[in-house]
Motif scaffolding. Structure first.
Motif, mmCIF file in Angstrom:
data_model
loop_
_atom_site.group_PDB
_atom_site.id
_atom_site.type_symbol
_atom_site.label_atom_id
_atom_site.label_comp_id
_atom_site.label_asym_id
_atom_site.label_seq_id
_atom_site.Cartn_x
_atom_site.Cartn_y
_atom_site.Cartn_z
ATOM 1 N N ARG A 57 48.221 -43.570 -140.286
ATOM 2 C CA ARG A 57 47.451 -44.656 -140.892
ATOM 3 C C ARG A 57 46.907 -44.218 -142.256
ATOM 4 O O ARG A 57 46.971 -44.965 -143.234
ATOM 5 C CB ARG A 57 46.306 -45.063 -139.960
ATOM 6 C CG ARG A 57 45.636 -46.361 -140.351
ATOM 7 C CD ARG A 57 44.749 -46.855 -139.220
ATOM 8 N NE ARG A 57 43.436 -46.239 -139.241
ATOM 9 C CZ ARG A 57 42.363 -46.817 -139.784
ATOM 10 N NH1 ARG A 57 42.461 -48.004 -140.362
ATOM 11 N NH2 ARG A 57 41.194 -46.222 -139.746
ATOM 12 N N ALA A 58 46.379 -42.992 -142.295
ATOM 13 C CA ALA A 58 45.879 -42.464 -143.568
ATOM 14 C C ALA A 58 47.014 -42.278 -144.569
ATOM 15 O O ALA A 58 46.844 -42.530 -145.762
ATOM 16 C CB ALA A 58 45.160 -41.141 -143.331
ATOM 17 N N LEU A 59 48.187 -41.853 -144.089
ATOM 18 C CA LEU A 59 49.317 -41.644 -144.995
ATOM 19 C C LEU A 59 49.762 -42.951 -145.634
ATOM 20 O O LEU A 59 50.116 -42.988 -146.820
ATOM 21 C CB LEU A 59 50.480 -40.993 -144.242
ATOM 22 C CG LEU A 59 51.714 -40.641 -145.071
ATOM 23 C CD1 LEU A 59 51.354 -39.700 -146.213
ATOM 24 C CD2 LEU A 59 52.796 -40.014 -144.190
ATOM 25 N N ARG A 60 49.700 -44.035 -144.880
ATOM 26 C CA ARG A 60 50.053 -45.336 -145.458
ATOM 27 C C ARG A 60 49.069 -45.727 -146.567
ATOM 28 O O ARG A 60 49.459 -46.284 -147.596
ATOM 29 C CB ARG A 60 50.086 -46.406 -144.365
ATOM 30 C CG ARG A 60 51.284 -46.287 -143.430
ATOM 31 C CD ARG A 60 51.441 -47.520 -142.571
ATOM 32 N NE ARG A 60 50.346 -47.682 -141.623
ATOM 33 C CZ ARG A 60 50.325 -47.158 -140.398
ATOM 34 N NH1 ARG A 60 51.346 -46.416 -139.978
ATOM 35 N NH2 ARG A 60 49.305 -47.365 -139.593
ATOM 36 N N VAL A 61 47.798 -45.413 -146.366
ATOM 37 C CA VAL A 61 46.802 -45.659 -147.408
ATOM 38 C C VAL A 61 47.090 -44.784 -148.625
ATOM 39 O O VAL A 61 47.014 -45.238 -149.774
ATOM 40 C CB VAL A 61 45.372 -45.396 -146.868
ATOM 41 C CG1 VAL A 61 44.353 -45.435 -147.993
ATOM 42 C CG2 VAL A 61 45.015 -46.412 -145.789
ATOM 43 N N GLN A 62 47.455 -43.536 -148.375
ATOM 44 C CA GLN A 62 47.721 -42.602 -149.470
ATOM 45 C C GLN A 62 48.875 -43.071 -150.333
ATOM 46 O O GLN A 62 48.863 -42.900 -151.560
ATOM 47 C CB GLN A 62 48.018 -41.203 -148.886
ATOM 48 C CG GLN A 62 48.050 -40.091 -149.906
ATOM 49 C CD GLN A 62 49.412 -39.909 -150.574
ATOM 50 O OE1 GLN A 62 50.433 -40.353 -150.046
ATOM 51 N NE2 GLN A 62 49.417 -39.240 -151.718
ATOM 52 N N GLN A 63 49.856 -43.686 -149.735
ATOM 53 C CA GLN A 63 51.030 -44.129 -150.494
ATOM 54 C C GLN A 63 50.712 -45.256 -151.470
ATOM 55 O O GLN A 63 51.466 -45.494 -152.412
ATOM 56 C CB GLN A 63 52.131 -44.542 -149.512
ATOM 57 C CG GLN A 63 52.724 -43.348 -148.770
ATOM 58 C CD GLN A 63 53.591 -43.728 -147.581
ATOM 59 O OE1 GLN A 63 53.613 -44.893 -147.153
ATOM 60 N NE2 GLN A 63 54.297 -42.761 -147.031
ATOM 61 N N GLU A 64 49.581 -45.924 -151.250
ATOM 62 C CA GLU A 64 49.137 -46.987 -152.161
ATOM 63 C C GLU A 64 47.964 -46.522 -153.035
ATOM 64 O O GLU A 64 47.409 -47.310 -153.802
ATOM 65 C CB GLU A 64 48.700 -48.218 -151.353
ATOM 66 C CG GLU A 64 49.776 -48.784 -150.440
ATOM 67 C CD GLU A 64 50.984 -49.305 -151.202
ATOM 68 O OE1 GLU A 64 50.779 -49.844 -152.326
ATOM 69 O OE2 GLU A 64 52.119 -49.168 -150.712
ATOM 70 N N ASN A 65 47.612 -45.235 -152.919
ATOM 71 C CA ASN A 65 46.421 -44.723 -153.594
ATOM 72 C C ASN A 65 46.591 -44.709 -155.113
ATOM 73 O O ASN A 65 47.655 -44.397 -155.630
ATOM 74 C CB ASN A 65 46.129 -43.300 -153.083
ATOM 75 C CG ASN A 65 44.896 -42.701 -153.714
ATOM 76 O OD1 ASN A 65 44.981 -42.008 -154.717
ATOM 77 N ND2 ASN A 65 43.743 -42.971 -153.128
#
Length: 383
Positions: free
Chosen positions: A209-217
């Protein structure tokens, strides 16, 4: 004869001889097969300590570096962030987020007390439009000697979509933490605490879930970029030159930890807490944290009135070569802190408690020598 120093801090902590020897191994190619094997081994070992099957990236930095890595990878400029603080390091996490453009709202709790899950629950319930993107919290606050009940606090967050980001630099492997079971999104830790190696490595664990956020960071990053870390990890490498000697030490320390058993390590730290607190109370000293949320990693002691914590620490260092931690910021000279984290033995703590009684007496505090020490001996005999 003074002898070797007794280092009773909440970090850096004593380094076992096995680890020292491991760190003296010859250099290897950080792009070669030997280092690849080490990196794979230690990464899997760290995952066991975290109780996670998700990603872990190791940085050549102190815990603060990995906190910054967490912020720049998972929080974008303009994001609303709720920072839960119970002391110096809760404030630090909030400050890092603010420096990188987050709109930080702090939930401050009295120093010496844990965060109240109900307060967090009520605040998030007010966030009807779910504008808060992340919750920052400290697992174990070393400035006060208090730990937060992460399981209860995460449960209070409920279904709110904010990332739950944890500073577990001093808590991991000393206080229970189960990343996957408790659904913690991002967890940071460091090498110089319960991992029993020198400062210089930090660990950033994060779920899908955090990685998906990171990809849009949208934040600025280069050295801390998780994407680069994961890309090179597939090849068994770091993006940039790693601290190879510390990796050798980490590999040996993880062997020691798994030999002892993770549950046994947690129990040992709990026993240290109970032994030290019982002895200090028997000496007539007051403790900053209540029993229910006192840290297994260290104990914060309120210095006797008119003496001050720094005078006691100075006597301990000059007379016995025992190093205790002082109070930070508004707690300077108000408390002193006894670390019982990492590679510390019962005999070490008995020696420190005996020396503390002498220090108190010579600093003008009325105490019956041996009273606290006896309490500690009785506790050890009972377990």
């Amino acid at each position: 004869m003074i002898g070797e120093q007794y280092l009773l801090l909440p970090g850096p902590t004593p380094v076992p001889e096995r680890v020292v020897r491991a760190m003296s191994r010859p250099m290897v190619n950080h792009r070669g097969s030997e280092f690849k094997e080490i990196l794979i081994n230690v990464t899997e070992g760290i995952k066991q300590v975290y109780h996670t099957k998700h990603q872990v990236i190791i940085y050549p930095a102190s815990g603060t570096g990995a906190l910054e890595a967490a912020v720049v990878n998972f929080i974008s400029p303009g994001d609303k962030v709720l920072a839960v603080s119970i002391g110096v390091f809760g404030d630090r996490f909030a400050t890092i987020a603010r420096e990188f453009g987050a709109q930080v709202e702090k939930l401050d709790f009295p120093w010496g007390e844990p965060a109240d899950p109900q307060v967090l629950k009520e605040r998030l319930a007010q966030d009807i439009n779910q504008e808060i993107k992340a919750v920052l919290i400290t697992h174990n606050e070393t400035s006060t000697g208090v730990f937060n009940d992460l399981a209860a606090i995460k449960a209070a967050v409920g279904e709110h979509p904010a990332l739950f980001m944890v500073d577990a630099v001093s808590g991991l492997a000393a206080v229970t933490l189960k990343m996957d079971e408790w659904k913690l999104d991002v967890v940071v830790s460091g090498s110089q605490k319960a991992f029993m190696i020198p400062p210089g490595l930090s660990f950033l664990a994060f779920n899908d879930r955090a990685l998906r956020v990171q990809q849009e960071n949208k934040n600025h990053k280069y050295y801390w970029d998780v994407s680069a870390g994961l890309k090179y990890l597939e090849k068994g490498q770091n993006p940039y030159t790693p601290a190879i000697s510390l990796y050798h030490g980490l590999e040996e320390a993880l062997k020691m930890m798994l030999e002892e058993g993770l549950e046994n390590i947690l129990l040992r730290h709990l026993n240290y807490r109970e032994m030290v607190r019982a002895a200090l109370k028997e000496m007539g000293l007051k403790l900053l944290a209540a029993d229910d949320y006192a840290s297994p990693a260290l104990t914060s002691v309120i210095a006797p009135q008119g003496i001050g914590g720094n005078k006691i620490r100075q006597y301990m260092r000059e007379r016995f070569n025992i190093v205790l931690a002082g109070g930070q910021q508004k707690l300077d000279d108000v408390i002193f802190r006894i670390g019982h984290l990492g590679y510390v033995r019962e005999l070490d703590l008995l020696a420190v408690l005996a020396a503390l009684e002498i220090a108190l007496l010579n600093c003008g505090y009325p105490i019956e020598l041996g009273k606290g020490l006896k309490k500690a001996q009785e506790y050890i005999s009972s377990i």
